[in-house]
Scaffold this motif. Structure first.
Motif, PDB file in Angstrom:
ATOM      1  N   GLY A 173       0.855  -1.358   0.080  1.00 36.99           N
ATOM      2  CA  GLY A 173       0.058   0.018  -0.155  1.00 36.99           C
ATOM      3  C   GLY A 173       0.798   1.214   0.100  1.00 36.99           C
ATOM      4  N   GLN A 174       0.173   2.237   0.491  1.00 34.56           N
ATOM      5  CA  GLN A 174       0.875   3.778   0.303  1.00 34.56           C
ATOM      6  C   GLN A 174       1.458   4.005   1.778  1.00 34.56           C
ATOM      7  N   HIS A 175       2.237   3.340   2.184  1.00 35.70           N
ATOM      8  CA  HIS A 175       2.810   3.281   3.614  1.00 35.70           C
ATOM      9  C   HIS A 175       4.299   3.454   3.517  1.00 35.70           C
ATOM     10  N   ASN A 176       4.861   4.609   4.148  1.00 37.60           N
ATOM     11  CA  ASN A 176       6.274   4.545   4.158  1.00 37.60           C
ATOM     12  C   ASN A 176       6.711   4.243   5.636  1.00 37.60           C
ATOM     13  N   THR A 177       8.092   4.049   5.800  1.00 35.75           N
ATOM     14  CA  THR A 177       8.275   3.721   7.474  1.00 35.75           C
ATOM     15  C   THR A 177       8.315   4.941   8.201  1.00 35.75           C
ATOM     16  N   LEU A 178       8.438   6.212   7.919  1.00 38.83           N
ATOM     17  CA  LEU A 178       8.113   7.306   8.642  1.00 38.83           C
ATOM     18  C   LEU A 178       7.233   8.308   7.879  1.00 38.83           C
ATOM     19  N   ALA A 179       6.355   8.919   8.799  1.00 39.41           N
ATOM     20  CA  ALA A 179       5.280   9.810   8.083  1.00 39.41           C
ATOM     21  C   ALA A 179       5.348  10.913   9.072  1.00 39.41           C
ATOM     22  N   VAL A 180       5.411  11.966   8.645  1.00 37.06           N
ATOM     23  CA  VAL A 180       4.954  13.495   9.364  1.00 37.06           C
ATOM     24  C   VAL A 180       4.204  14.108   8.440  1.00 37.06           C
ATOM     25  N   THR A 181       2.938  14.464   9.053  1.00 38.18           N
ATOM     26  CA  THR A 181       1.928  14.939   7.997  1.00 38.18           C
ATOM     27  C   THR A 181       0.988  15.866   8.851  1.00 38.18           C
ATOM     28  N   ARG A 182       1.079  17.116   8.212  1.00 39.24           N
ATOM     29  CA  ARG A 182       0.066  18.311   8.923  1.00 39.24           C
ATOM     30  C   ARG A 182       0.548  18.425  10.367  1.00 39.24           C
ATOM     31  N   SER A 183       1.655  18.514  10.379  1.00 35.22           N
ATOM     32  CA  SER A 183       2.410  18.710  11.953  1.00 35.22           C
ATOM     33  C   SER A 183       3.287  19.879  11.553  1.00 35.22           C
ATOM     34  N   ASN A 184       3.451  20.636  12.775  1.00 34.70           N
ATOM     35  CA  ASN A 184       4.374  21.774  12.912  1.00 34.70           C
ATOM     36  C   ASN A 184       5.214  21.708  14.105  1.00 34.70           C
ATOM     37  N   HIS A 185       6.704  22.141  13.754  1.00 35.51           N
ATOM     38  CA  HIS A 185       7.851  22.177  14.711  1.00 35.51           C
ATOM     39  C   HIS A 185       7.846  20.553  15.131  1.00 35.51           C
ATOM     40  N   VAL A 186       8.233  19.788  14.375  1.00 29.03           N
ATOM     41  CA  VAL A 186       8.578  18.383  14.312  1.00 29.03           C
ATOM     42  C   VAL A 186       9.866  18.148  14.229  1.00 29.03           C
ATOM     43  N   THR A 187      10.729  17.560  15.006  1.00 32.55           N
ATOM     44  CA  THR A 187      12.311  17.537  15.113  1.00 32.55           C
ATOM     45  C   THR A 187      12.713  15.954  14.950  1.00 32.55           C
ATOM     46  N   LEU A 188      13.281  15.795  14.063  1.00 36.65           N
ATOM     47  CA  LEU A 188      13.694  14.422  13.822  1.00 36.65           C
ATOM     48  C   LEU A 188      15.271  14.218  13.880  1.00 36.65           C
ATOM     49  N   LYS A 189      15.826  13.439  14.856  1.00 34.18           N
ATOM     50  CA  LYS A 189      17.325  13.631  15.038  1.00 34.18           C
ATOM     51  C   LYS A 189      17.716  12.128  15.168  1.00 34.18           C
ATOM     52  N   ARG A 190      18.891  11.842  14.644  1.00 40.21           N
ATOM     53  CA  ARG A 190      19.536  10.739  14.475  1.00 40.21           C
ATOM     54  C   ARG A 190      18.605   9.228  14.466  1.00 40.21           C
ATOM     55  N   LEU A 191      17.747   9.432  13.570  1.00 41.96           N
ATOM     56  CA  LEU A 191      17.151   8.326  13.107  1.00 41.96           C
ATOM     57  C   LEU A 191      17.798   7.277  12.069  1.00 41.96           C
ATOM     58  N   LEU A 192      17.332   6.083  12.316  1.00 42.94           N
ATOM     59  CA  LEU A 192      17.842   5.029  11.291  1.00 42.94           C
ATOM     60  C   LEU A 192      16.673   4.560  10.831  1.00 42.94           C
ATOM     61  N   VAL A 193      16.475   4.761   9.260  1.00 43.94           N
ATOM     62  CA  VAL A 193      15.280   4.246   8.865  1.00 43.94           C
ATOM     63  C   VAL A 193      15.674   3.199   7.679  1.00 43.94           C
ATOM     64  N   LEU A 194      14.990   2.179   7.789  1.00 48.24           N
ATOM     65  CA  LEU A 194      15.214   1.159   6.921  1.00 48.24           C
ATOM     66  C   LEU A 194      14.194   0.621   6.188  1.00 48.24           C
ATOM     67  N   LYS A 195      14.164  -0.194   4.951  1.00 51.53           N
ATOM     68  CA  LYS A 195      13.041  -0.398   3.941  1.00 51.53           C
ATOM     69  C   LYS A 195      11.834   0.502   4.068  1.00 51.53           C
ATOM     70  N   ASP A 196      12.204   1.795   3.133  1.00 53.84           N
ATOM     71  CA  ASP A 196      11.035   2.808   3.243  1.00 53.84           C
ATOM     72  C   ASP A 196      10.042   1.961   1.857  1.00 53.84           C
ATOM     73  N   ASN A 197       9.815   1.083   2.122  1.00 58.94           N
ATOM     74  CA  ASN A 197       8.777   0.490   0.837  1.00 58.94           C
ATOM     75  C   ASN A 197       9.166   1.113  -0.352  1.00 58.94           C
ATOM     76  N   ARG A 198      10.208   0.460  -0.863  1.00 60.11           N
ATOM     77  CA  ARG A 198      10.775   1.158  -2.077  1.00 60.11           C
ATOM     78  C   ARG A 198       9.801   0.518  -3.331  1.00 60.11           C
ATOM     79  N   TYR A 199       8.796  -0.284  -3.243  1.00 55.98           N
ATOM     80  CA  TYR A 199       7.976  -0.722  -4.461  1.00 55.98           C
ATOM     81  C   TYR A 199       7.204   0.417  -4.511  1.00 55.98           C
ATOM     82  N   GLU A 200       6.682   1.375  -3.658  1.00 58.60           N
ATOM     83  CA  GLU A 200       5.731   2.638  -4.062  1.00 58.60           C
ATOM     84  C   GLU A 200       6.534   3.658  -5.117  1.00 58.60           C
ATOM     85  N   ASN A 201       7.914   3.327  -4.881  1.00 57.96           N
ATOM     86  CA  ASN A 201       8.606   4.308  -5.800  1.00 57.96           C
ATOM     87  C   ASN A 201       8.876   4.005  -7.330  1.00 57.96           C
ATOM     88  N   THR A 202       8.231   2.857  -7.580  1.00 57.65           N
ATOM     89  CA  THR A 202       8.633   2.348  -9.339  1.00 57.65           C
ATOM     90  C   THR A 202       7.526   2.858  -9.889  1.00 57.65           C
TER      91      THR A 202
END
Length: 181
Positions: free
Chosen positions: A152-181
């Motif tokens: 489906g349409q899901h990534n590993t990390l999603a930040v939507t309709r939010s303000n002032h969100v900080t992302l620090k030193r995250l390790l993100v693996l397998k971001d559903n690469r099939y969606e990008n084909t």
């Protein structure tokens, strides 16, 4: 004054206590000192009397996130959370179950040991999602998705309709690469 080697010498009259007090204040401010420190562990248990120490840590993300208030820090102990076992990090502040932070008292979710708090999704939803939340911070987490052609349409990390969100030193693996084909 500088010494012959170019280093400055501390005057004996300088107060070590004042410097340590300032350092402690800075550390507490960085950890969300305006609120409480809570703990989440794969061996924990959910309940209103839990979460305040490592030994009484909460167990699931849905319960823990519903308990946080502005200024709070949630320390996620080392372990692996899955869709069926402890849940994924789903902060949705639109329905009133999860709180917004504020400019002077954000909400922080931080790995107690960097990248050893492992959240794995099955591809049906993000491993971490911040939806309509303000002043949130995610730090040091290891997020893993799924590479599934029918995920489906899901990534590993999603930040939507939010303000002032900080992302620090995250390790993100397998971001559903099939969606990008």
């Amino acid at each position: 004054p500088p010494t012959a080697s170019g280093y400055f010498m501390r005057r004996p009259s300088e107060s070590v206590g004042k410097r340590l007090g300032l350092l402690a204040a800075l550390v507490l401010t960085a950890q969300g000192a305006r609120g409480d420190v809570h703990y989440l562990a794969i061996t924990g248990r959910d309940g209103p009397d839990a979460g305040s120490t490592v030994d009484t840590a909460w167990r699931t993300f849905p319960f823990a996130l519903s308990q946080l208030k502005p200024g709070d820090l949630l320390l996620v102990e080392p372990g692996t959370w899955t869709w069926n076992d402890g849940g994924v990090l789903n902060a949705d502040c639109s329905g009133g179950l999860t709180a917004n932070g504020s400019a002077d008292a954000g909400i922080t979710v931080r790995a107690a040991v960097e990248r050893e708090a492992h959240i794995i999704t099955n591809g049906a939803a993000p491993a971490a999602r911040v939806e309509k939340c303000d002043y949130w911070s995610l730090e040091g987490l290891f997020l893993e998705g799924a590479d599934l052609a029918d995920a489906g349409q899901h990534n590993t990390l999603a930040v939507t309709r939010s303000n002032h969100v900080t992302l620090k030193r995250l390790l993100v693996l397998k971001d559903n690469r099939y969606e990008n084909t």
